[in-house]
Design a protein around this motif. Structure first.
Motif, mmCIF file in Angstrom:
data_model
loop_
_atom_site.group_PDB
_atom_site.id
_atom_site.type_symbol
_atom_site.label_atom_id
_atom_site.label_comp_id
_atom_site.label_asym_id
_atom_site.label_seq_id
_atom_site.Cartn_x
_atom_site.Cartn_y
_atom_site.Cartn_z
ATOM 1 N N GLY A 131 0.792 -1.228 0.000
ATOM 2 C CA GLY A 131 0.000 0.000 0.000
ATOM 3 C C GLY A 131 0.825 1.278 0.000
ATOM 4 O O GLY A 131 0.310 2.354 -0.280
ATOM 5 N N GLY A 132 2.110 1.164 0.328
ATOM 6 C CA GLY A 132 2.958 2.355 0.391
ATOM 7 C C GLY A 132 3.403 2.818 -0.995
ATOM 8 O O GLY A 132 3.194 2.140 -1.989
ATOM 9 N N LYS A 133 4.023 3.989 -1.022
ATOM 10 C CA LYS A 133 4.470 4.576 -2.286
ATOM 11 C C LYS A 133 5.855 4.053 -2.679
ATOM 12 O O LYS A 133 6.570 3.482 -1.857
ATOM 13 N N ALA A 134 6.183 4.298 -3.934
ATOM 14 C CA ALA A 134 7.493 3.898 -4.442
ATOM 15 C C ALA A 134 8.210 5.118 -5.021
ATOM 16 O O ALA A 134 7.574 6.094 -5.420
ATOM 17 N N VAL A 135 9.538 5.043 -5.041
ATOM 18 C CA VAL A 135 10.328 6.020 -5.781
ATOM 19 C C VAL A 135 10.603 5.424 -7.148
ATOM 20 O O VAL A 135 11.127 4.318 -7.248
ATOM 21 N N ARG A 136 10.219 6.121 -8.202
ATOM 22 C CA ARG A 136 10.553 5.710 -9.562
ATOM 23 C C ARG A 136 11.636 6.638 -10.085
ATOM 24 O O ARG A 136 11.519 7.858 -9.995
ATOM 25 N N ILE A 137 12.727 6.075 -10.596
ATOM 26 C CA ILE A 137 13.838 6.876 -11.130
ATOM 27 C C ILE A 137 14.129 6.415 -12.555
ATOM 28 O O ILE A 137 14.268 5.215 -12.809
ATOM 29 N N GLU A 138 14.189 7.357 -13.468
ATOM 30 C CA GLU A 138 14.546 7.061 -14.861
ATOM 31 C C GLU A 138 15.999 7.451 -15.080
ATOM 32 O O GLU A 138 16.395 8.578 -14.753
ATOM 33 N N THR A 139 16.783 6.523 -15.612
ATOM 34 C CA THR A 139 18.199 6.817 -15.844
ATOM 35 C C THR A 139 18.607 6.381 -17.264
ATOM 36 O O THR A 139 17.932 5.575 -17.901
#
Lengths: 250, 250
Positions: A131-139
């Motif tokens: 249920g928690g959020k995620a960090v999405r990183i584009e590299t």
């Protein structure tokens, strides 16, 4: 003889020169044509594929655009040596090493953008986000002046709230994780596929239309099995092969 | 928005409908569109990609030809579930298992032809042939009525003189090796790449023009390290992904 006579014009959206280019690309990819080898002349290609010389020239021109061959004035067209890099996939993947000596230890990963958001359901499940959020990183990653790959990384934001900032500074996932208190992690799952690059992948990876990407979907975990990173990487298939690490036999 | 607006006609040999098909193929390959999902209508695709409905129809028709989607009368077009199979690559690869329950234990490998000949220099070196001849065997593999892959196998003829005959009968490399006195062997090296299929691969694997093959180059060895088999396999990328085995972390 099916390999030798692609139709001069097909109804499938592929022109004859593209079919010829793909045949030559396969010969280079398979090692039948090697770095330093001279390509057949346009006249020879025209005869072999039953097309005119203009069509043969279009085929070699597209290979030259991709950096697979280069023409030398007055001498002919030659297979270049710079095309293929090996990227190691193993329990402890260290990409910056596998790209060879041209790649600096950490300087070639670039963060394009990042966001904190809800992960897609399957990624949320893999990361046990609950249920928690995620960090999405584009590299993106480059080596030797070439774009090698682009990745989408997902981390649990409650575990690694500053990972995007640290990754932007360090340019290395391993270093960013170490600064965030993760001393060791291992690859627990990798699935490899291939498909045509999308328009945005063509743009970011500096590819031609119709180029191919190798797509890896990986899960990294702590050594106790806790999921850490879900990462999807698209490699430019014309520049990279994946070298799979096999454990020593018992 | 570069993903959303491929030019209606490009100078690169790719037509608009093919670019749209590739975008949808990527969404299916990435899991953004899943088995059972309904594709957007032709009207919606036409608007999204700024093309006419005929062009959108061509795009979905090519996906249907590849078996990625199917139209249901009066209901729309849906992503099929049969497209992707996982092929396990590990220390002890057992392909017939990895193709799932539809594949019989040994019935799906077919020997196309074989010959005793000089191996190319690099293969001779990898197999430590030392001037001797090699057995080359060409095979295809199918599962669930679909062509999955085609392979070129190389063995030392002095070690395995009858391997082609036995493989033809057993339809299993592992069984053929066991009958030839090899009780165990392990994968020691695998390199994975991707490229466009050649015309003959298109024909044998029953693909469309411009289809992609995942190419694996593997070396199998006896457990004492003696090289046993060099094998190059071309998988239909639209039907198969490779599932890499990672050893348990220590």
């Amino acid at each position: 003889m099916t390999d030798r006579t692609p139709g001069t014009r097909s109804s499938s959206g592929y022109s004859a020169w593209r079919l010829i280019a793909e045949e030559l690309r396969a010969e280079i990819g398979d090692g039948r044509l090697r770095a330093g080898d001279r390509l057949p002349t346009e006249a020879a290609l025209a005869e072999r594929f039953s097309v005119n010389r203009h069509t043969a020239r279009q085929a070699t021109a597209t290979l030259a655009e991709d950096g697979l061959v280069e023409s030398r004035r007055g001498s002919g067209t030659y297979v270049t040596g710079e095309a293929m890099r090996l990227h190691r996939i193993g329990v402890r993947t260290r990409l910056t090493k596998s790209l060879g000596e041209k790649a600096s230890a950490s300087g070639n990963l670039r963060v394009l953008n990042s966001a904190v958001e809800d992960a897609p359901t399957d990624i949320a499940r893999r990361l046990a986000l609950d249920g928690g959020k995620a960090v999405r990183i584009e590299t993106t990653r480059s080596a030797g002046g070439q774009q090698i790959s682009m990745s989408t990384h997902w981390f649990d934001v409650s575990r690694l709230p500053d990972i995007a900032t640290v990754l932007r500074r360090t340019g290395s996932v391993t270093s960013a994780l170490r600064e965030s208190g993760v001393d060791d992690y291992v690859r627990t799952s990798t699935v490899v596929g291939a498909r045509h690059a999308t328009a945005s992948e063509v743009a970011v990876l500096d590819l031609g239309q119709g180029a191919i990407v190798l797509v890896t979907e990986g899960l990294d975990s702590l050594t106790d099995g806790t999921p850490l990173q879900h990462v999807v990487t698209r490699f430019a298939a014309q520049r990279v092969r994946l070298d799979i690490e096999h454990p020593r036999a018992d």
